[in-house]
Scaffold this active site. Structure first.
Site, short mmCIF file in Angstrom:
data_model
loop_
_atom_site.label_atom_id
_atom_site.label_comp_id
_atom_site.label_asym_id
_atom_site.label_seq_id
_atom_site.Cartn_x
_atom_site.Cartn_y
_atom_site.Cartn_z
N GLY A 101 41.81 51.98 36.89
CA GLY A 101 40.55 52.61 36.54
C GLY A 101 39.64 52.65 37.75
O GLY A 101 40.06 52.36 38.88
N VAL A 111 45.42 47.16 36.56
CA VAL A 111 45.97 46.23 35.58
C VAL A 111 47.48 46.15 35.73
O VAL A 111 48.15 47.19 35.86
CB VAL A 111 45.60 46.65 34.14
CG1 VAL A 111 46.19 45.67 33.12
CG2 VAL A 111 44.08 46.73 33.98
N LYS A 123 44.11 41.79 35.34
CA LYS A 123 43.18 42.86 35.72
C LYS A 123 42.53 42.45 37.03
O LYS A 123 41.86 41.43 37.12
CB LYS A 123 42.12 43.03 34.62
CG LYS A 123 41.15 44.14 34.86
CD LYS A 123 40.22 44.28 33.65
CE LYS A 123 39.25 45.43 33.82
NZ LYS A 123 38.40 45.56 32.62
N ASP A 152 29.72 50.01 26.47
CA ASP A 152 30.64 51.00 27.07
C ASP A 152 31.76 51.34 26.08
O ASP A 152 32.92 51.43 26.47
CB ASP A 152 31.21 50.47 28.39
CG ASP A 152 31.84 51.59 29.25
OD1 ASP A 152 31.49 52.77 29.04
OD2 ASP A 152 32.67 51.27 30.11
#
Length: 182
Positions: A22, A27, A42, A138
């Protein structure tokens, strides 16, 4: 950015595969070298780990997620920083797909009869979080994960706001004109 190949040892874990990337992290699937527990690791991108505020928010994800005590929240099992400054979280390894992935696989959207029960379970998780003083901030299809056994898991509490020390949080990590979330 961490780019760990399968077989790379990271503390007591062995990297098995890269799962995804991301804007802030990568990850990996990994296995504990002693007890065989399969986990997700992560890793905060290296350039972001140099920023104290971003590193603090990344590590706060674990504290926020684990404070909720709901089966619909992905647990953070550990966090650590390597000698080179690499920061990572060790999390439950989930089997399934995000709402985004599922919608894409089904042609771009989810049928209403499937989405309503998902929304109901998501609202239960968020209500529990709010009752415990955590606001996610989020929620989006990428952060809602559907497991193969039909459960949902809310992911990525990195932008969560927690009731404790809320004034300090806003003064230290959220300034005027700062946009958080997607």
């Amino acid at each position: 950015m961490a780019d760990w190949a399968p077989g790379t040892p990271i503390r007591k874990y062995r990297i098995d595969a890269r799962l995804g990337e991301g804007a802030t992290s990568v990850v990996y699937a990994a296995t504990h070298m002693n007890n065989g527990l399969r986990v997700a690791i992560k890793v905060l991108h290296a350039e972001l780990a140099q920023e104290a505020e971003i590193k603090t928010r990344f590590l706060r994800e674990g504290y926020a997620a684990n404070s909720i005590q709901h089966h619909g929240v992905a647990r953070v099992l550990d966090d650590d920083t390597l000698e080179d400054g690499t920061v990572f979280l060790v999390m439950d390894l989930l089997d399934g797909e995000s709402l985004t992935g599922r919608a894409q696989r089904l042609g771009g959207f989810l049928p209403l009869q499937e989405m309503l029960p998902i929304a109901d379970r998501l609202l239960d998780v968020l209500a529990t979080a709010h009752d415990q003083g955590v606001v996610h901030r989020d929620i989006k299809p990428d952060n809602v994960f559907l497991t193969r056994d039909g459960a949902i898991k809310v992911l990525d509490f990195g932008l969560a706001r927690m009731k404790q020390n809320i004034e300090k949080f806003f003064l230290e990590t959220t300034g005027a004109g700062v946009v958080l979330g997607t």
